[in-house]
Scaffold this motif. Structure first.
Motif, PDB file in Angstrom:
ATOM      1  N   SER A   1     -59.505  13.594 -14.076  1.00 54.41           N
ATOM      2  CA  SER A   1     -60.170  12.997 -15.241  1.00 54.41           C
ATOM      3  C   SER A   1     -59.142  12.436 -16.215  1.00 54.41           C
ATOM      4  CB  SER A   1     -61.040  14.043 -15.953  1.00 54.41           C
ATOM      5  OG  SER A   1     -62.046  14.532 -15.094  1.00 54.41           O
TER       6      SER A   1
ATOM      7  N   VAL B   1     -65.411   5.266 -13.613  1.00 52.64           N
ATOM      8  CA  VAL B   1     -64.604   5.290 -12.382  1.00 52.64           C
ATOM      9  C   VAL B   1     -65.355   4.519 -11.313  1.00 52.64           C
ATOM     10  CG1 VAL B   1     -63.488   6.751 -10.662  1.00 52.64           C
ATOM     11  CG2 VAL B   1     -63.688   7.553 -13.028  1.00 52.64           C
TER      12      VAL B   1
ATOM     13  N   ASN C   1     -64.858   4.184 -20.223  1.00 52.21           N
ATOM     14  CA  ASN C   1     -64.260   4.193 -18.882  1.00 52.21           C
ATOM     15  C   ASN C   1     -65.254   4.675 -17.830  1.00 52.21           C
ATOM     16  OD1 ASN C   1     -61.678   3.182 -19.174  1.00 52.21           O
ATOM     17  ND2 ASN C   1     -60.851   5.109 -19.897  1.00 52.21           N
TER      18      ASN C   1
ATOM     19  N   LYS D   1     -56.115  11.422 -15.354  1.00 54.65           N
ATOM     20  CA  LYS D   1     -55.527  10.250 -14.685  1.00 54.65           C
ATOM     21  C   LYS D   1     -56.399   9.015 -14.903  1.00 54.65           C
ATOM     22  CE  LYS D   1     -54.636   8.655  -9.906  1.00 54.65           C
ATOM     23  NZ  LYS D   1     -53.255   8.153 -10.031  1.00 54.65           N
ATOM     24  N   TRP D   2     -57.707   9.219 -14.904  1.00 50.36           N
ATOM     25  CA  TRP D   2     -58.643   8.104 -15.048  1.00 50.36           C
ATOM     26  C   TRP D   2     -59.095   7.903 -16.501  1.00 50.36           C
ATOM     27  CZ3 TRP D   2     -61.601   9.945 -10.090  1.00 50.36           C
ATOM     28  CH2 TRP D   2     -60.935   9.461  -8.957  1.00 50.36           C
ATOM     29  N   HIS D   3     -58.412   8.576 -17.441  1.00 52.80           N
ATOM     30  CA  HIS D   3     -58.627   8.388 -18.885  1.00 52.80           C
ATOM     31  C   HIS D   3     -60.071   8.670 -19.315  1.00 52.80           C
ATOM     32  CE1 HIS D   3     -54.637   6.615 -18.836  1.00 52.80           C
ATOM     33  NE2 HIS D   3     -55.034   5.758 -17.922  1.00 52.80           N
TER      34      HIS D   3
ATOM     35  N   THR E   1     -61.355   2.186  -7.687  1.00 56.71           N
ATOM     36  CA  THR E   1     -60.443   3.206  -8.222  1.00 56.71           C
ATOM     37  C   THR E   1     -60.515   4.487  -7.403  1.00 56.71           C
ATOM     38  OG1 THR E   1     -60.695   2.302 -10.454  1.00 56.71           O
ATOM     39  CG2 THR E   1     -59.845   4.543 -10.284  1.00 56.71           C
TER      40      THR E   1
ATOM     41  N   GLN F   1     -67.217  10.571 -10.722  1.00 61.45           N
ATOM     42  CA  GLN F   1     -67.768   9.219 -10.880  1.00 61.45           C
ATOM     43  C   GLN F   1     -69.104   9.264 -11.625  1.00 61.45           C
ATOM     44  OE1 GLN F   1     -67.178   7.668  -6.582  1.00 61.45           O
ATOM     45  NE2 GLN F   1     -67.057   5.845  -7.867  1.00 61.45           N
TER      46      GLN F   1
ATOM     47  N   SER G   1     -68.601  10.122 -15.246  1.00 62.09           N
ATOM     48  CA  SER G   1     -68.025   9.003 -16.005  1.00 62.09           C
ATOM     49  C   SER G   1     -69.099   7.981 -16.371  1.00 62.09           C
ATOM     50  CB  SER G   1     -66.908   8.325 -15.199  1.00 62.09           C
ATOM     51  OG  SER G   1     -67.425   7.503 -14.166  1.00 62.09           O
TER      52      SER G   1
END
Length: 279
Positions: A34, A113, A111, A36-38, A117, A101, A104
């Motif tokens: 999480s 995912v 953001n 890493k994917w901001h 990505t 996902q 998010s």
């Protein structure tokens, strides 16, 4: 009131397997991914809860299917169960990614995912999934949960209780307290078993609780309201010990959780933060 009712309903329907998929390694993996994917904090907690509920539902469905096979005297039961276990094991990382996902997309954060990505990450781990398989995995999670993906997280309880405390006139700076609560909530997720083992020993006044006591304690481990008041209490104790007693009294009045229970939870968290038995 709505959150308290939801919490009570969840605890009344609690599965025996509750908490099995909140082990430190799993939570840490979700948190790091999480980050890493901001993604924001609500999304990471939501992903943990989605994975937990999905996996338990999946295991329940498999167990029910196994019982039906036994009743109908179907052959090859052992090999069937073995293949199901292999399938769960082989797709576990994919399911984690799918839960992140979904979380998010449900978050108010900007953001999301996307599949590109997610696919790039899975390929970096040497998985050879396709976009179609990603979509199928996401749909499998949604169908298993019957599209009921709006489960509350402990952070929702923390934030609402902070709002009530502020409304009731508790003179605590909101922003640093909120930040401290998030840090302690992360800590409590990552050291969940250690904290609750300490709390169980305090509750039963025994360093070696029985299996029955451990089983009965499951509702305490899954009580989001208790976790929220414990996190707020500990945060206030760290930031402003002078206000701690007042805040504990307020939390007791708001939630009905006893001051003693709040104190014991704060003790368990603080003990593992500073590594001492007498914080």
């Amino acid at each position: 009131i709505d959150l308290a009712t939801e919490n009570e309903r969840y605890l009344s329907e609690l599965s025996d397997q509750a908490g099995c998929f909140k082990e430190t390694q799993i939570v840490e993996f979700i948190f790091l991914l999480s980050e890493k994917w901001h993604l924001d904090h609500p999304a990471r907690y939501h992903a943990v809860e989605l994975l937990e509920r999905f996996m338990i539902k999946q295991l329940e469905q498999i167990s029910e299917s196994s019982r039906e096979n036994v009743k109908s005297h179907k052959q090859g039961q052992g090999s069937s169960w073995s293949s199901l276990k292999d399938q769960i094991y082989d797709t576990f990382v994919l399911r984690i990614v799918s839960c992140i996902q979904i979380a998010s997309k449900l978050s108010l954060h900007y953001n999301i995912v996307n599949n590109d990505t997610a696919l790039k990450f899975l390929q970096s781990l040497k998985y050879s999934y396709t976009k179609h398989q990603l979509l199928e995995s996401e749909l499998a999670v949604l169908k298993t949960l019957q599209f009921q993906t709006n489960a509350s997280t402990p952070l929702a309880y923390v934030e609402l209780l902070l709002e009530v405390l502020g409304h009731n006139g508790c003179l605590i700076p909101a922003e640093p307290l909120h930040q401290m609560c998030i840090q302690l909530l992360d800590f409590s997720y990552l050291t969940r078993d250690t904290i609750y083992n300490t709390l169980l020993k305090i509750a039963v006044e025994n360093s070696t609780p029985s299996k029955l006591q451990v089983t009965k304690f499951l509702t305490v481990k899954e009580d989001f309201m208790l976790l929220a008041v414990g996190i707020i209490s500990t945060s206030v104790f760290i930031l402003n010990p002078g206000l701690w007693k007042q805040v504990v009294e307020h939390l007791n009045c708001i939630t009905g959780i006893t001051s003693q229970s709040i104190l014991e939870f704060s003790y368990a968290v603080l003990k593992h933060i500073i590594g001492s038995s007498t914080p």
